[in-house]
Design a protein around this motif. Sequence first.
Motif, PDB file in Angstrom:
ATOM      1  N   ASN A  43       0.736  -1.275  -0.170  1.00  0.00           N
ATOM      2  CA  ASN A  43      -0.036   0.161  -0.005  1.00  0.00           C
ATOM      3  C   ASN A  43       0.741   1.375   0.092  1.00  0.00           C
ATOM      4  N   HIS A  44       2.066   1.322  -0.681  1.00  0.00           N
ATOM      5  CA  HIS A  44       2.727   2.411  -0.890  1.00  0.00           C
ATOM      6  C   HIS A  44       2.327   3.408  -2.035  1.00  0.00           C
ATOM      7  N   ARG A  45       2.544   4.751  -2.088  1.00  0.00           N
ATOM      8  CA  ARG A  45       1.968   5.593  -2.928  1.00  0.00           C
ATOM      9  C   ARG A  45       3.336   6.062  -3.911  1.00  0.00           C
ATOM     10  N   GLY A  46       4.454   5.256  -4.030  1.00  0.00           N
ATOM     11  CA  GLY A  46       5.317   5.599  -5.131  1.00  0.00           C
ATOM     12  C   GLY A  46       6.800   5.851  -4.341  1.00  0.00           C
ATOM     13  N   ILE A  47       7.705   6.014  -5.058  1.00  0.00           N
ATOM     14  CA  ILE A  47       9.093   6.289  -4.656  1.00  0.00           C
ATOM     15  C   ILE A  47       9.258   7.843  -4.707  1.00  0.00           C
ATOM     16  N   LEU A  48       9.871   8.464  -3.709  1.00  0.00           N
ATOM     17  CA  LEU A  48       9.963   9.730  -3.741  1.00  0.00           C
ATOM     18  C   LEU A  48      11.604  10.009  -3.961  1.00  0.00           C
ATOM     19  N   SER A  49      12.503   9.235  -3.459  1.00  0.00           N
ATOM     20  CA  SER A  49      13.843   9.301  -3.718  1.00  0.00           C
ATOM     21  C   SER A  49      14.540   8.103  -3.577  1.00  0.00           C
ATOM     22  N   TYR A  50      15.452   7.889  -4.400  1.00  0.00           N
ATOM     23  CA  TYR A  50      16.375   6.453  -4.506  1.00  0.00           C
ATOM     24  C   TYR A  50      17.663   6.618  -4.794  1.00  0.00           C
ATOM     25  N   GLY A  51      18.410   5.834  -3.861  1.00  0.00           N
ATOM     26  CA  GLY A  51      19.962   5.973  -3.651  1.00  0.00           C
ATOM     27  C   GLY A  51      20.368   4.633  -2.826  1.00  0.00           C
ATOM     28  N   GLY A  52      21.738   4.407  -3.017  1.00  0.00           N
ATOM     29  CA  GLY A  52      22.114   3.274  -2.393  1.00  0.00           C
ATOM     30  C   GLY A  52      22.339   3.259  -0.652  1.00  0.00           C
ATOM     31  N   GLU A  53      22.250   4.587  -0.376  1.00  0.00           N
ATOM     32  CA  GLU A  53      22.185   4.736   1.111  1.00  0.00           C
ATOM     33  C   GLU A  53      20.892   5.146   1.751  1.00  0.00           C
ATOM     34  N   GLU A  54      20.086   5.810   0.803  1.00  0.00           N
ATOM     35  CA  GLU A  54      18.564   5.995   1.351  1.00  0.00           C
ATOM     36  C   GLU A  54      17.500   5.850   0.343  1.00  0.00           C
ATOM     37  N   ILE A  55      16.402   5.309   0.726  1.00  0.00           N
ATOM     38  CA  ILE A  55      15.126   5.173  -0.196  1.00  0.00           C
ATOM     39  C   ILE A  55      13.957   5.695   0.587  1.00  0.00           C
ATOM     40  N   ALA A  56      13.315   6.839  -0.136  1.00  0.00           N
ATOM     41  CA  ALA A  56      12.135   7.385   0.640  1.00  0.00           C
ATOM     42  C   ALA A  56      11.037   7.115  -0.155  1.00  0.00           C
ATOM     43  N   VAL A  57       9.814   6.305   0.582  1.00  0.00           N
ATOM     44  CA  VAL A  57       8.680   5.916   0.154  1.00  0.00           C
ATOM     45  C   VAL A  57       7.509   6.667   0.527  1.00  0.00           C
ATOM     46  N   ASN A  58       6.699   7.074  -0.160  1.00  0.00           N
ATOM     47  CA  ASN A  58       5.452   7.944  -0.123  1.00  0.00           C
ATOM     48  C   ASN A  58       4.358   6.818   0.680  1.00  0.00           C
ATOM     49  N   ALA A  59       3.881   6.902   1.943  1.00  0.00           N
ATOM     50  CA  ALA A  59       2.883   6.229   2.544  1.00  0.00           C
ATOM     51  C   ALA A  59       1.551   6.973   2.781  1.00  0.00           C
ATOM     52  N   GLU A  60       1.163   7.673   1.717  1.00  0.00           N
ATOM     53  CA  GLU A  60      -0.015   8.386   1.980  1.00  0.00           C
ATOM     54  C   GLU A  60       0.072   9.658   3.060  1.00  0.00           C
ATOM     55  N   LYS A  61       0.118   9.375   4.056  1.00  0.00           N
ATOM     56  CA  LYS A  61      -0.008  10.427   5.286  1.00  0.00           C
ATOM     57  C   LYS A  61       1.229  10.452   5.676  1.00  0.00           C
ATOM     58  N   ALA A  62       2.388   9.756   5.050  1.00  0.00           N
ATOM     59  CA  ALA A  62       3.825   9.699   5.920  1.00  0.00           C
ATOM     60  C   ALA A  62       4.796   9.561   4.825  1.00  0.00           C
ATOM     61  N   VAL A  63       5.776   9.508   5.285  1.00  0.00           N
ATOM     62  CA  VAL A  63       7.138   9.288   4.267  1.00  0.00           C
ATOM     63  C   VAL A  63       8.050   8.083   5.058  1.00  0.00           C
ATOM     64  N   VAL A  64       8.237   7.178   4.502  1.00  0.00           N
ATOM     65  CA  VAL A  64       8.975   6.070   5.291  1.00  0.00           C
ATOM     66  C   VAL A  64      10.547   6.256   4.591  1.00  0.00           C
ATOM     67  N   ARG A  65      11.444   6.372   5.293  1.00  0.00           N
ATOM     68  CA  ARG A  65      12.725   6.447   4.610  1.00  0.00           C
ATOM     69  C   ARG A  65      13.334   5.222   5.405  1.00  0.00           C
ATOM     70  N   ILE A  66      14.118   4.708   4.338  1.00  0.00           N
ATOM     71  CA  ILE A  66      15.054   3.493   4.712  1.00  0.00           C
ATOM     72  C   ILE A  66      16.339   3.975   4.480  1.00  0.00           C
ATOM     73  N   HIS A  67      17.129   3.705   5.812  1.00  0.00           N
ATOM     74  CA  HIS A  67      18.667   4.170   5.530  1.00  0.00           C
ATOM     75  C   HIS A  67      19.569   2.877   5.594  1.00  0.00           C
ATOM     76  N   GLY A  68      20.789   2.975   4.727  1.00  0.00           N
ATOM     77  CA  GLY A  68      21.491   1.878   4.997  1.00  0.00           C
ATOM     78  C   GLY A  68      22.570   1.788   3.920  1.00  0.00           C
ATOM     79  N   ARG A  69      23.321   0.470   3.437  1.00  0.00           N
ATOM     80  CA  ARG A  69      24.071   0.561   2.663  1.00  0.00           C
ATOM     81  C   ARG A  69      23.822  -0.458   1.466  1.00  0.00           C
ATOM     82  N   GLY A  70      24.168  -0.053   0.223  1.00  0.00           N
ATOM     83  CA  GLY A  70      24.213  -1.061  -0.696  1.00  0.00           C
ATOM     84  C   GLY A  70      22.448  -1.414  -1.015  1.00  0.00           C
TER      85      GLY A  70
END
Length: 94
Positions: A43-70
Amino acid sequence: MGTKGRREGLLERTAQFFDLPADVVAGLPHVEVVGNREFYMENHRGILSYGGEEIAVNAEKAVVRIHGRGLELVSMTGEALRVRGTIERVEWVE
């Protein structure tokens, strides 16, 4: 009771009647993290930004940011996505 309160009550009753998880009926994001290697979200609403160290996902009323490596987006449909890599932290920002 406002419209929002009536709608939430109806969603909860519908979920109970059909024995479904309330988050699925309401269209809320469903997130799973497997160890520190895999992130799955429904139930995501799309990718907002994409990179090897951070991916931001639109979650309708919030943004989920995944931080890491590779980090790597290994699959994505209109409803679900899967990220693999070394996940160091997941943030939920409203």
